[in-house]
Design a protein around this motif. Sequence first.
Motif, PDB file in Angstrom:
ATOM      1  N   ARG A  55      -7.219   7.385   2.862  1.00 19.12           N
ATOM      2  CA  ARG A  55      -6.438   7.336   1.637  1.00 19.12           C
ATOM      3  C   ARG A  55      -5.253   8.279   1.447  1.00 19.12           C
ATOM      4  O   ARG A  55      -4.137   7.968   1.572  1.00 19.12           O
ATOM      5  N   ALA A  86      -7.749   1.179  10.155  1.00 20.53           N
ATOM      6  CA  ALA A  86      -7.410   0.240   9.344  1.00 20.53           C
ATOM      7  C   ALA A  86      -7.124   0.811   7.789  1.00 20.53           C
ATOM      8  O   ALA A  86      -5.849  -0.502   7.675  1.00 20.53           O
ATOM      9  N   ASP A  90      -3.338  -0.199   6.475  1.00 21.53           N
ATOM     10  CA  ASP A  90      -3.235  -1.366   5.390  1.00 21.53           C
ATOM     11  C   ASP A  90      -2.049  -0.342   4.648  1.00 21.53           C
ATOM     12  O   ASP A  90      -0.732  -0.996   3.697  1.00 21.53           O
ATOM     13  N   GLU A  93       1.117  -1.272   6.371  1.00 22.97           N
ATOM     14  CA  GLU A  93       1.489  -2.964   6.150  1.00 22.97           C
ATOM     15  C   GLU A  93       2.641  -3.102   5.334  1.00 22.97           C
ATOM     16  O   GLU A  93       3.409  -3.678   5.691  1.00 22.97           O
ATOM     17  N   ARG A  97       4.762  -5.286   8.091  1.00 22.49           N
ATOM     18  CA  ARG A  97       4.181  -7.200   8.193  1.00 22.49           C
ATOM     19  C   ARG A  97       4.287  -7.755   8.687  1.00 22.49           C
ATOM     20  O   ARG A  97       5.885  -7.392   7.084  1.00 22.49           O
ATOM     21  N   ARG A 145      -5.170  -2.867  -4.078  1.00 23.53           N
ATOM     22  CA  ARG A 145      -5.939  -3.484  -3.630  1.00 23.53           C
ATOM     23  C   ARG A 145      -7.552  -4.090  -4.137  1.00 23.53           C
ATOM     24  O   ARG A 145      -7.850  -2.818  -3.955  1.00 23.53           O
ATOM     25  N   THR A 148     -10.085  -2.200  -2.497  1.00 26.47           N
ATOM     26  CA  THR A 148     -10.117  -0.250  -2.909  1.00 26.47           C
ATOM     27  C   THR A 148     -11.085   0.168  -3.853  1.00 26.47           C
ATOM     28  O   THR A 148     -10.783   1.553  -4.803  1.00 26.47           O
ATOM     29  N   THR A 186      -4.892  -8.798  -4.779  1.00 29.37           N
ATOM     30  CA  THR A 186      -4.052  -7.104  -4.256  1.00 29.37           C
ATOM     31  C   THR A 186      -3.998  -7.362  -6.265  1.00 29.37           C
ATOM     32  O   THR A 186      -2.483  -8.209  -6.590  1.00 29.37           O
TER      33      THR A 186
END
Length: 607
Positions: A55, A86, A90, A93, A97, A145, A148, A186
């Motif tokens: 990440r 994933a 994320d 997103e 989104r 989030r 995480t 989040t």
Amino acid sequence: MNQASIHDECGSLSDQQQIEVIAERFEKEWVSGNRGNLDRFVRISPPGLRVPLFRELLLIDLVYRRRLGEAPSMEEYARRFPRHAAVVADIFEPQNRRSATGDDGPSVVADRYQLEEPIGKGSFGVVYRATDLELGRTVAIKLRRSDTLASENQFQNWVEEARLAAKLEHPGIVSVIDAGTQDDGTSYLVLQYIAGKTLKEHLRAEQPLPVSVSELFASVADALAYAHRRGCVHRDLKPDNILIDDDGVPHIVDFGLAIHDEDRPGLAGEVAGSPIYMCPEQVRGESHRLDGRSDIWALGVMIYESLVGRPPFQAKHLDDLADEILHRSPKPPRQIQPSISRDLEKIALKCLAKDPNQRYATAGDVANLLRQSGNRSKRRRWMFLVGSGTMATVLGGAWLSRKRSVESADNTAHVRNQSQLDLLLWRDDDWVSLADSTVRAIHFNDQVRLHVKLSSAAYAYLIWIDAAGQIAPIYPFVRGDWSAVGKQRAVRSLQLPEGEADSVWTVEGSTEGVETVMLGVRSDPHTDPAFLQDMELPHELLQGSKLPGAWWFRDGQLERRPQDRKIDPIKVVQLNHAVLKWHQVIYERLESEFDELLTVSFPFRGK
């Protein structure tokens, strides 16, 4: 870097520290002009850290590729790193989104902040540029989030960043606008948006001249001094956490590792910070003993790095780096770059003293000295331009300095000839001015009042420096408390203490010697008048002085001495040197803060 070298370098660190070290190595590849090899770093990542590390690496890769004008897509990264699809989704997103109505557009946080694009990363979050839909302004928003947040400790760091930073209101500190947690878990932190680049980018793009270094870090030190006075220590000061706006003004950001004075007792053994900028106390895990001087160390590292192009300690392996920080003295900057001024070298090296007691006591002291260094540098350059030889240079510089003073006096004579500062003493059932020839000293238990008269409405600031060198607040402070600043307003005159006409101060103290009252005048209110308590003054200049009455100075120059013909002219000359030097130092410390500075020194006789 290979997997073995990562293990050697990070074996003794916490998971979060390992992630930060590896991410730093990856970013260095980009910063050095080479394209960062994301595939290689992902391939050699420690097995237990692959997801959170990916990440961080992906965010760095995105930021630098976009700066090159590229448009990396989610599909590209998903194809290259299918195991991390994933995480890729994320990260992308917020831009991809779809909303519940089917509109293509950025997601909205807290029904108010429309996310635009990632612009960086903080200690525990991704930072996006966003639009405040209610006020139509650009903001920065840090997201994390719930899934995480690796530990409760990290979540508390997130909460503490919001709590501490929200209490700091200073133009040199990025302000917190909003914070909260959404229904999906989040957490978000909304910050003032600074259009510009980090100090890290700024220094690598264009190495500043020493005078620019002085101005830049004096502003940083001002902001630090403000935070320290409010009991807050940043703990992670580094070029990444200094944002330079388009006007060249620095702003401190990311208080994710900051601690407050009240939190220190429970921090014994904790090691936190960015290794290259950590002070010896941090390296030893003495977080319970940290104070503002740990940030002063980091400030010294950044000043040093700005002067010579590299930090003072830069061993590749953390154990070696820790040994250098703890035991090796930094090489003097002028051995690397001879053109660096002695003033800046001295400031940087004193900030980097191993013993915190040998560093500057306050960041305000550093700010004052940096400004003096910058002013001297400007004067030296100007003198060099006007003089052809050594003697001509000195004389030419002195003439120009005098000429500027005369011109300044002529231009503001209508103001300065009318501004007045006086102390009144109750003697023999009447008020007597300190300027009266019968007043040889102020005594213990004297009752005094202060009178100020300005030529036009302006903002006045008064302090009293006693014979022991202690600085006490007078105005606009309330009840002599540095932390209690009264309402600042423009005034034409002041009679202090305020209140009834017969209100007085009773003089106390047991240390005999020379005391000083200072009046600073500005056309606008000062953002942080409590900075005055941090002045570093050479009070030893006045030790042993026996002044024959009160002496007045304006902008560091003698304006009026006691009107007593019995004073020996030789003694006047001798005294004038020490007293004049004292007032010139005060003026040098404060000339950038005030439009006009009036000071008066007088003898004090104790019990």
